[in-house]
Design an enzyme around this catalytic site. Structure first.
Site, PDB file in Angstrom:
ATOM      1  N   LYS A   1       1.692  -3.851   6.604  1.00 37.38           N
ATOM      2  CA  LYS A   1       2.220  -3.766   5.239  1.00 37.38           C
ATOM      3  C   LYS A   1       3.738  -3.539   5.270  1.00 37.38           C
ATOM      4  O   LYS A   1       4.484  -4.137   4.510  1.00 37.38           O
ATOM      5  CB  LYS A   1       1.522  -2.655   4.458  1.00 37.38           C
ATOM      6  CG  LYS A   1       0.046  -2.928   4.206  1.00 37.38           C
ATOM      7  CD  LYS A   1      -0.184  -4.200   3.424  1.00 37.38           C
ATOM      8  CE  LYS A   1      -1.637  -4.616   3.349  1.00 37.38           C
ATOM      9  NZ  LYS A   1      -1.849  -5.982   2.846  1.00 37.38           N
TER      10      LYS A   1
ATOM     11  N   SER B   1       0.830  -1.203   0.000  1.00 36.51           N
ATOM     12  CA  SER B   1       0.000   0.000   0.000  1.00 36.51           C
ATOM     13  C   SER B   1       0.861   1.247   0.000  1.00 36.51           C
ATOM     14  O   SER B   1       1.965   1.266   0.567  1.00 36.51           O
ATOM     15  CB  SER B   1      -0.854  -0.032   1.268  1.00 36.51           C
ATOM     16  OG  SER B   1      -1.504   1.199   1.452  1.00 36.51           O
TER      17      SER B   1
ATOM     18  N   TYR C   1      -2.567  -1.508  11.030  1.00 37.86           N
ATOM     19  CA  TYR C   1      -2.789  -1.973   9.655  1.00 37.86           C
ATOM     20  C   TYR C   1      -1.598  -1.584   8.769  1.00 37.86           C
ATOM     21  O   TYR C   1      -1.023  -2.423   8.070  1.00 37.86           O
ATOM     22  CB  TYR C   1      -4.084  -1.388   9.051  1.00 37.86           C
ATOM     23  CG  TYR C   1      -4.111  -1.592   7.553  1.00 37.86           C
ATOM     24  CD1 TYR C   1      -4.351  -2.852   7.016  1.00 37.86           C
ATOM     25  CD2 TYR C   1      -3.817  -0.544   6.671  1.00 37.86           C
ATOM     26  CE1 TYR C   1      -4.318  -3.062   5.637  1.00 37.86           C
ATOM     27  CE2 TYR C   1      -3.777  -0.747   5.298  1.00 37.86           C
ATOM     28  CZ  TYR C   1      -4.025  -2.006   4.786  1.00 37.86           C
ATOM     29  OH  TYR C   1      -3.966  -2.208   3.421  1.00 37.86           O
TER      30      TYR C   1
HETATM   31  P1  NAD Z   1     -11.120  -7.050   0.843  1.00 41.60           P
HETATM   32  O1  NAD Z   1     -11.391  -7.048   2.299  1.00 41.60           O
HETATM   33  O2  NAD Z   1     -12.228  -6.781  -0.087  1.00 41.60           O
HETATM   34  O3  NAD Z   1     -10.471  -8.451   0.430  1.00 41.60           O
HETATM   35  C1  NAD Z   1      -9.639  -9.184   1.287  1.00 41.60           C
HETATM   36  C2  NAD Z   1     -10.129 -10.618   1.291  1.00 41.60           C
HETATM   37  O4  NAD Z   1      -9.282 -11.396   2.144  1.00 41.60           O
HETATM   38  C3  NAD Z   1     -11.558 -10.763   1.835  1.00 41.60           C
HETATM   39  O5  NAD Z   1     -12.342 -11.514   0.929  1.00 41.60           O
HETATM   40  C4  NAD Z   1     -11.375 -11.511   3.169  1.00 41.60           C
HETATM   41  O6  NAD Z   1     -12.468 -12.362   3.462  1.00 41.60           O
HETATM   42  C5  NAD Z   1     -10.082 -12.277   2.920  1.00 41.60           C
HETATM   43  N1  NAD Z   1      -9.321 -12.600   4.133  1.00 41.60           N
HETATM   44  C6  NAD Z   1      -8.935 -11.757   5.124  1.00 41.60           C
HETATM   45  N2  NAD Z   1      -8.258 -12.445   6.066  1.00 41.60           N
HETATM   46  C7  NAD Z   1      -8.208 -13.742   5.663  1.00 41.60           C
HETATM   47  C8  NAD Z   1      -7.671 -14.937   6.215  1.00 41.60           C
HETATM   48  N3  NAD Z   1      -7.051 -14.944   7.402  1.00 41.60           N
HETATM   49  N4  NAD Z   1      -7.807 -16.091   5.533  1.00 41.60           N
HETATM   50  C9  NAD Z   1      -8.441 -16.118   4.336  1.00 41.60           C
HETATM   51  N5  NAD Z   1      -8.980 -15.019   3.764  1.00 41.60           N
HETATM   52  C10 NAD Z   1      -8.876 -13.839   4.425  1.00 41.60           C
HETATM   53  O7  NAD Z   1      -9.895  -6.033   0.591  1.00 41.60           O
HETATM   54  P2  NAD Z   1      -9.317  -5.464  -0.764  1.00 41.60           P
HETATM   55  O8  NAD Z   1      -9.659  -4.022  -0.826  1.00 41.60           O
HETATM   56  O9  NAD Z   1      -9.653  -6.327  -1.894  1.00 41.60           O
HETATM   57  O10 NAD Z   1      -7.769  -5.551  -0.438  1.00 41.60           O
HETATM   58  C11 NAD Z   1      -6.967  -6.621  -0.876  1.00 41.60           C
HETATM   59  C12 NAD Z   1      -5.551  -6.405  -0.388  1.00 41.60           C
HETATM   60  O11 NAD Z   1      -5.072  -5.164  -0.874  1.00 41.60           O
HETATM   61  C13 NAD Z   1      -5.394  -6.354   1.126  1.00 41.60           C
HETATM   62  O12 NAD Z   1      -4.179  -6.970   1.460  1.00 41.60           O
HETATM   63  C14 NAD Z   1      -5.333  -4.870   1.409  1.00 41.60           C
HETATM   64  O13 NAD Z   1      -4.637  -4.604   2.588  1.00 41.60           O
HETATM   65  C15 NAD Z   1      -4.582  -4.378   0.195  1.00 41.60           C
HETATM   66  N6  NAD Z   1      -4.800  -2.960  -0.113  1.00 41.60           N
HETATM   67  C16 NAD Z   1      -6.077  -2.503  -0.296  1.00 41.60           C
HETATM   68  C17 NAD Z   1      -6.302  -1.163  -0.591  1.00 41.60           C
HETATM   69  C18 NAD Z   1      -7.694  -0.611  -0.744  1.00 41.60           C
HETATM   70  O14 NAD Z   1      -7.861   0.595  -0.660  1.00 41.60           O
HETATM   71  N7  NAD Z   1      -8.713  -1.429  -1.005  1.00 41.60           N
HETATM   72  C19 NAD Z   1      -5.204  -0.291  -0.714  1.00 41.60           C
HETATM   73  C20 NAD Z   1      -3.917  -0.799  -0.539  1.00 41.60           C
HETATM   74  C21 NAD Z   1      -3.732  -2.138  -0.241  1.00 41.60           C
HETATM   75  C1  WQD Z   2      -9.648   9.205   0.673  1.00 41.46           C
HETATM   76  C2  WQD Z   2      -9.839  10.695   0.909  1.00 41.46           C
HETATM   77  C3  WQD Z   2     -10.219  11.261   3.210  1.00 41.46           C
HETATM   78  C4  WQD Z   2     -14.042   9.211   3.617  1.00 41.46           C
HETATM   79  C5  WQD Z   2      -7.023   4.346   3.037  1.00 41.46           C
HETATM   80  C6  WQD Z   2      -5.992   3.653   3.881  1.00 41.46           C
HETATM   81  C7  WQD Z   2      -4.835   3.248   3.035  1.00 41.46           C
HETATM   82  C8  WQD Z   2      -5.290   2.452   1.828  1.00 41.46           C
HETATM   83  C9  WQD Z   2      -6.393   3.110   1.094  1.00 41.46           C
HETATM   84  C10 WQD Z   2      -5.138   0.127   2.269  1.00 41.46           C
HETATM   85  C11 WQD Z   2      -9.117  11.195   2.161  1.00 41.46           C
HETATM   86  C12 WQD Z   2     -11.431  11.582   2.370  1.00 41.46           C
HETATM   87  C13 WQD Z   2     -12.856   9.721   3.106  1.00 41.46           C
HETATM   88  C14 WQD Z   2     -15.077  10.120   3.974  1.00 41.46           C
HETATM   89  C15 WQD Z   2     -13.681  11.941   3.247  1.00 41.46           C
HETATM   90  N1  WQD Z   2      -5.814   1.189   2.198  1.00 41.46           N
HETATM   91  N2  WQD Z   2     -12.688  11.069   2.930  1.00 41.46           N
HETATM   92  N3  WQD Z   2     -14.857  11.445   3.759  1.00 41.46           N
HETATM   93  O1  WQD Z   2      -7.400   7.425   3.661  1.00 41.46           O
HETATM   94  O2  WQD Z   2      -6.401   7.676   1.357  1.00 41.46           O
HETATM   95  O3  WQD Z   2      -6.442   5.473   2.437  1.00 41.46           O
HETATM   96  O4  WQD Z   2      -7.446   3.454   1.989  1.00 41.46           O
HETATM   97  O5  WQD Z   2      -3.948  -0.010   2.214  1.00 41.46           O
HETATM   98  O6  WQD Z   2      -3.993   2.518   3.840  1.00 41.46           O
HETATM   99  O7  WQD Z   2      -5.555   4.559   4.872  1.00 41.46           O
HETATM  100  O8  WQD Z   2      -8.553   6.446   1.621  1.00 41.46           O
HETATM  101  O9  WQD Z   2     -10.886   6.385   0.846  1.00 41.46           O
HETATM  102  O10 WQD Z   2     -10.438   6.553   3.330  1.00 41.46           O
HETATM  103  O11 WQD Z   2      -9.969   8.497   1.870  1.00 41.46           O
HETATM  104  O12 WQD Z   2     -13.548  13.146   3.090  1.00 41.46           O
HETATM  105  O13 WQD Z   2     -16.135   9.706   4.463  1.00 41.46           O
HETATM  106  O14 WQD Z   2     -11.227  10.934   1.139  1.00 41.46           O
HETATM  107  O15 WQD Z   2     -10.020  12.250   4.168  1.00 41.46           O
HETATM  108  O16 WQD Z   2      -8.662  12.474   1.873  1.00 41.46           O
HETATM  109  P1  WQD Z   2      -7.163   6.876   2.335  1.00 41.46           P
HETATM  110  P2  WQD Z   2     -10.044   6.902   1.950  1.00 41.46           P
END
Ligand code: NAD
Ligand code: WQD
Length: 342
Positions: A157, A128, A153
């Site tokens: 990462k 991330s 969290y």
């Molecule tokens: P998500 O929650 O939709 O998907 C994660 C999946 O993993 C879920 O289906 C959950 O049931 C499964 N899971 C969690 N723990 C588990 C376990 N112990 N065993 C088996 N399955 C398990 O999340 P996402 O948004 O698709 O994110 C996927 C990956 O990307 C994650 O590692 C997340 O940290 C990373 N990531 C997400 C974002 C974002 O904004 N969505 C940003 C950066 C990184």
């Molecule tokens: C985006 C922007 C908020 C909600 C998070 C995690 C990061 C990564 C992605 C996994 C920001 C603003 C949001 C709301 C708002 N996840 N906002 N009102 O914070 O960039 O990142 O998700 O790795 O680790 O921290 O994403 O979608 O929460 O926010 O104004 O109700 O929207 O302040 O500027 P963020 P977000």
């Protein structure tokens, strides 16, 4: 193209499910491992409707080392693993750090151990942009310094990347890894058959916008309008989830074809463009014709002011770049929200 088996942990989730589609499009045979802790079995129907393929699904908790070893042995012929499985709610992780470390770090270690035992060599890790914190210089390159995580969290990462880097650098290791640092994934598949499924009140911006527009939430709070940005609201690099999914296929293929430059590589996945919270709302209103009821409130603790990716390395080295713009992201998120509630 190959007809090769790929294990996709967390493949029922938001980014995982979109990646399953692109893997199948590219000729791979994905197997999903997921414990459904943040996803729903109905995702399988969406995947089948899009691809025509019944995707094999194993319901397993990867933080349990025994079941992880067992299920990986069953799929020992896999060519690689894409590891999405993790818990991802920043605020929740502050309240439940042990649960986050056990789940995210425990699962990672179990997966790496199973891979080593079975000599599965190719690994893609979901990292991330959170590892960069508030960068001193924008845009952020892969060489920008990482900052101490502000949440458990985020720390999973940082530590996750560290564990993998150390594992890759041992003499006996055959592991080849690409860590992908995602910026802000939003949007949904253009079929509106899969998308983001937030449980409870969404933490992220786009699901909050779509739920407000459809009437599930009364009002969106815009967190802060006094940032040092053109309109005062915070800036992020929003990336279409299908562009992100395609990057996983490119990265995996790079490893399988042994085109990687070292056995541990890191790439930023973003568009390279920053957009403010108000710009995202404007895009949503323009593409959907819906009004978003919002109000400006105080900053959210822990939020950074602005972050967006330098995409040069991904473009030149991975040969990947995004194709979809912000309007396509907000429009597809809305189509999915309507399908969900329809
Ligand atoms: P998500 O929650 O939709 O998907 C994660 C999946 O993993 C879920 O289906 C959950 O049931 C499964 N899971 C969690 N723990 C588990 C376990 N112990 N065993 C088996 N399955 C398990 O999340 P996402 O948004 O698709 O994110 C996927 C990956 O990307 C994650 O590692 C997340 O940290 C990373 N990531 C997400 C974002 C974002 O904004 N969505 C940003 C950066 C990184
Ligand atoms: C985006 C922007 C908020 C909600 C998070 C995690 C990061 C990564 C992605 C996994 C920001 C603003 C949001 C709301 C708002 N996840 N906002 N009102 O914070 O960039 O990142 O998700 O790795 O680790 O921290 O994403 O979608 O929460 O926010 O104004 O109700 O929207 O302040 O500027 P963020 P977000």
């Amino acid at each position: 193209m190959s007809l090769q088996k790929v294990i996709v942990t967390g493949g029922m989730g938001y980014i995982g499910s979109h990646t399953i589609v692109e893997l199948i499009n590219a000729g791979y045979h994905p197997i999903i491992i997921d414990n459904l802790s943040n996803s729903d079995r109905s995702v399988l129907e969406g995947l089948e409707a899009i691809t025509g393929v019944k995707v094999p699904f194993e319901e397993i908790d990867l933080s349990d080392s025994k079941s992880t070893a067992q299920i990986f042995s069953k799929h020992a012929d896999a060519i690689g693993v894409i590891h999405f499985a993790a818990l991802k709610a920043v605020g929740e992780s502050v309240e439940q750090p042990i649960r986050y470390y056990k789940n995210n770090i425990g699962s990672l270690v179990n997966v790496l151990e199973a891979m080593a035992n079975l000599k599965i060599e190719n690994f893609i890790f979901s990292s991330s942009c959170t590892v960069y914190g508030q960068p001193e210089k924008l845009p952020v390159t892969e060489l920008s310094p990482t900052q101490p995580a502000i949440s458990p969290y985020g720390n999973t990462k940082q530590v996750g990347e560290e564990i993998i880097r150390e594992t890759c650098s041992t003499k006996s290791s055959e592991l080849h890894t690409i860590s992908l640092r995602y910026f802000n994934p939003i949007g949904a598949h253009n079929s509106a058959l899969i998308g983001e499924l937030p449980l409870g009140i969404p933490n992220n911006l786009l699901p909050y916008i779509t739920q407000t527009a459809i009437g599930i939430r009364e009002q969106l709070s815009v967190f802060g309008s006094d940032y040092n940005t053109p309109d005062g609201t915070a800036i992020r690099d929003y990336i279409h989830v299908v562009d992100l999914a395609e990057a996983h296929v490119v990265a995996l293929t790079r490893l399988i074809q042994k085109q990687n430059k070292s056995n541990y590589e890191v790439f930023n996945l973003g568009t390279g463009q920053g957009n403010s919270v108000l710009e995202v709302i404007q895009s949503f209103e323009k593409t959907t014709g819906e009004k978003v009821n919002y109000k400006i409130v105080d900053r959210r603790p822990g939020d950074v002011e602005a972050v967006y990716a330098d995409t040069t390395y991904a473009r030149e080295e991975l040969g990947w770049a995004t194709k979809r713009n912000l309007d396509e992201m907000t429009a597809s998120a809305w189509a999915w929200e309507k399908k969900l509630r329809g």
